[in-house]
Design an enzyme around this catalytic site. Structure first.
Site, PDB file in Angstrom:
ATOM      1  CG  HIS A 275      -0.488   0.318   2.431  1.00 18.22           C
ATOM      2  ND1 HIS A 275      -0.375   1.704   3.026  1.00 18.22           N
ATOM      3  CD2 HIS A 275      -0.292  -0.605   3.500  1.00 18.22           C
ATOM      4  CE1 HIS A 275       0.032   1.526   4.226  1.00 18.22           C
ATOM      5  NE2 HIS A 275       0.148   0.220   4.527  1.00 18.22           N
ATOM      6  CG  ASP A 287       2.055   1.624   7.895  1.00 18.73           C
ATOM      7  OD1 ASP A 287       2.019   0.898   7.030  1.00 18.73           O
ATOM      8  OD2 ASP A 287       1.339   1.813   8.852  1.00 18.73           O
ATOM      9  CD  GLU A 321      -3.008  -1.057   4.983  1.00 15.21           C
ATOM     10  OE1 GLU A 321      -2.790  -1.902   5.467  1.00 15.21           O
ATOM     11  OE2 GLU A 321      -2.736   0.126   5.252  1.00 15.21           O
ATOM     12  CD  GLU A 322      -1.974   3.054   7.138  1.00 17.00           C
ATOM     13  OE1 GLU A 322      -2.635   2.570   8.157  1.00 17.00           O
ATOM     14  OE2 GLU A 322      -0.586   2.988   7.107  1.00 17.00           O
ATOM     15  CG  ASP A 353       1.458  -3.160   5.746  1.00 13.89           C
ATOM     16  OD1 ASP A 353       2.254  -1.945   5.699  1.00 13.89           O
ATOM     17  OD2 ASP A 353       0.341  -3.053   5.643  1.00 13.89           O
ATOM     18  CG  HIS A 454      -0.407   4.222  12.189  1.00 11.78           C
ATOM     19  ND1 HIS A 454      -1.690   3.687  12.325  1.00 11.78           N
ATOM     20  CD2 HIS A 454       0.033   3.861  11.184  1.00 11.78           C
ATOM     21  CE1 HIS A 454      -2.051   2.845  11.588  1.00 11.78           C
ATOM     22  NE2 HIS A 454      -0.924   3.033  10.565  1.00 11.78           N
TER      23      HIS A 454
END
Length: 592
Positions: A275, A287, A321-322, A353, A454
């Protein structure tokens, strides 16, 4: 999947198991890893990081922001410049929310909260008495419908995080006719670095259900203060509060990038994806710019190969995706609805990922359930053979590895739900590294494998170059194993599948290396790659040297609670016996 589609998958997309063998014969001009190196990946990761950082004020690389568009344009240019792929955009609609205030005001004090991604909103300020669910042991977790037996209809319900999913708590409160629901954080493990006053942000509570009560979150300190007030209040004079949960549900549009190799049999397609989008909270370099950079570097190595791939290779960079695996799900859904024959041509899917976690482990999706039971996940037949492609490779070069849970937490979910054998690699995210894992891979035990997950600290400086160097050739190896017919396929292991939950052998046998000296688990990127052994000494002419190149959601509401083959000489093992079947789509993570 229909019977006709399943039959088509067997004919058009699946490989049949070849004659028994223990080693493969590989042509001398095609290395088993396509010559893919960490340096190749870092070239594109550096570019993606710079692009993303330049859009910090616009949500970095969030799915509907200018940073995503800029990163996509860079990726498309790289793919087109190879001359080996046709590149297109697959567009799809995205339901999303714009958030306003989330708060609960009691006795003149306003306690600010945060939003679940798809929970309902209040119609303006909502004032009513506060109440709590109570279980048999006196807890306020709300995991059973009976916990809400004494909750008055219409009340604002305070629920503590833990044990079951956020979705279960909200569903139970909604069934009891709660006017609004606030789930407050519980005491978190020290490794998470979450203080009692911190917001519970970037969280999901399952798909939208318009019949649910409005819901939001509160920090631990706020929830415990309000809970104490409710418990101290007399039955005939309950505490009253005003809930305000402001949210607007909208529909936008974004896209995936799809690149099909010009070479290869179009009747048998290997899909390899990562992604490209990130979260608004940070640059998302690990990420998942790291996986996306690997896809771009892989495209260049595929283009360099003097022996072209026998099967069509489809590279995919997924969007959105998130916010729920939306890009990969929309792509597979469209094939199911509009082109089932094309879906049947997909014989396997590989997912990347996060491959550069600063406190990394070398994780391989546990398709054979040797470590994780994979409860609630249907693993298609043939996926265990994909797992062996990675594990045999790592064993052949004496690289330690561990199983990573086959959980459907990333973009392989839609593929496995439709019967497509899938596998992948993962360097770790919000899982805590064990002492045993630290002994195998270095780094720090007792903390997350990626402490920047994140957050605004998910930057290039916090990517582990060592991890990227380990994963990159393995990614090249898996592509070669599935898309080139240069190896004799070994028989599928006839041993019975392990019973889920049973103890399993240590994934990496023996003591691969002395225990490392504790230190910084995430060396900063360097100019040169760490040397990595390869199972073959040959190389693609013109491919090994330097080349000119163009310039979330929280996982849970609950408390955190292989089979090596003989040495492989110059050869390698390849997948056989892939079968397709189908089910439905699920969300990225179990929200507890």
């Amino acid at each position: 999947m229909s019977a006709a589609l399943a039959a088509g998958a067997l004919v058009g997309g699946a490989l049949m198991v070849g004659p028994a063998a223990t080693a493969a014969v590989v042509p001398g001009d095609v290395p088993a890893d396509l010559g893919l190196t960490g340096a190749d990946v870092m070239t594109h990761l550096t570019e993606l990081a710079e692009i993303t950082e330049s859009y910090a004020a616009d949500g970095y690389r969030v799915w509907n922001g200018p940073g995503y568009e800029a990163a996509a344009e860079y990726a498309e240019q790289v793919l087109e410049d190879t001359g080996a792929f046709t590149v297109s955009r697959h567009t799809f609609e995205v339901p999303y929310s714009e958030f306003g205030e989330a708060s609960l005001t009691v006795d003149g004090t306003t306690y600010l909260g945060s939003h679940f991604d798809s929970s309902e909103a209040t119609d303006g300020p909502y004032t009513e008495a506060l109440s709590q669910p109570v279980s048999a042991d006196g807890a306020h977790l709300g995991c059973e419908p009976a916990d809400f037996a004494a909750v008055p209809a219409g009340s604002i319900v305070l629920v503590q995080r833990g044990v079951c999913t956020f979705e279960q708590k909200i569903d139970n409160a909604s069934a009891a006719d709660a006017g609004a629901v606030f789930i407050y954080n519980n005491a978190r493990p020290e490794a998470e670095g979450v203080a009692p006053g911190d917001q519970l942000t970037n969280v999901a509570s399952g798909p939208r259900d318009t019949e649910d009560s409005p819901a939001a979150t509160l920090p631990q300190a706020s929830g415990e203060t309000l809970s104490a007030l409710v418990e101290a209040a007399p039955a005939d004079a309950p505490v009253e509060g005003t809930a305000l949960i402001e949210k607007e549900f909208l529909v936008g549009e974004t896209f995936n990038i799809i690149a099909d190799s010009i070479a290869g049999d179009p009747e048998d397609t290997v899909v390899i994806g990562a992604h490209l989008d990130g979260v608004a909270e940070g640059p998302g370099v690990n990420d998942n710019a790291s996986g996306s950079a690997a896809i771009l570097a892989l495209a260049e190595r595929i283009a360099d190969a003097e022996v072209p791939n026998d099967k069509r290779i489809r590279l995919a960079l997924w969007g959105a995706e998130e916010i729920g695996l939306l890009g990969s799900t929309a792509y597979v859904d469209d094939l199911v609805q509009d082109d089932p024959a094309e879906l049947a041509r997909i014989s396997s899917y590989l997912n990347y990922d996060m491959i550069g976690s600063e406190n990394f482990t070398v994780g391989v999706y546990d398709a054979n359930r040797s470590t994780f039971p994979a409860d609630g996940v249907t693993i298609p037949e043939g996926s265990a053979e994909i797992e062996r492609i990675y594990t045999d490779y790592f064993d052949a070069i004496d690289q330690p590895w561990i199983d990573s849970e086959y959980s459907g937490r990333s973009d392989y979910q839609a593929f496995i739900d439709n019967g497509i054998p899938s596998g992948g690699l993962f360097s770790g995210g919000d899982d805590i590294k064990t002492e045993e894992e630290a002994a195998l891979f270095g780094g720090t035990a007792g903390v997350f494998m990626d402490r920047n997950y994140h957050t605004e600290n998910d930057t290039l400086a916090n990517v582990s170059r060592e991890s990227v160097d380990i994963f990159s050739p393995a990614i090249g190896h898996a592509a070669f194993a599935l898309a080139w017919e240069a190896a004799v396929v070994p028989p599928v292991d006839p041993s019975p599948e392990p019973t889920p939950g049973d103890p399993s052998p240590e994934p990496t046998p023996g003591d691969p290396s002395p225990e490392p000296t504790p230190g910084d688990p995430s060396p900063e990127p360097t100019a040169e790659p760490t040397a990595a052994p390869s199972p073959t000494a040959t190389a693609i002419p013109g491919a090994a040297g330097d080349r000119a190149r163009p310039g979330g959601l929280a996982t849970t509401g609950a408390d955190l609670a292989a089979s090596p083959l003989p040495a492989i000489g110059i050869g390698m093992l390849v997948l056989g016996g892939l079968v397709a079947a189908g089910t439905t789509i699920a969300r990225r993570r179990t929200q507890e």
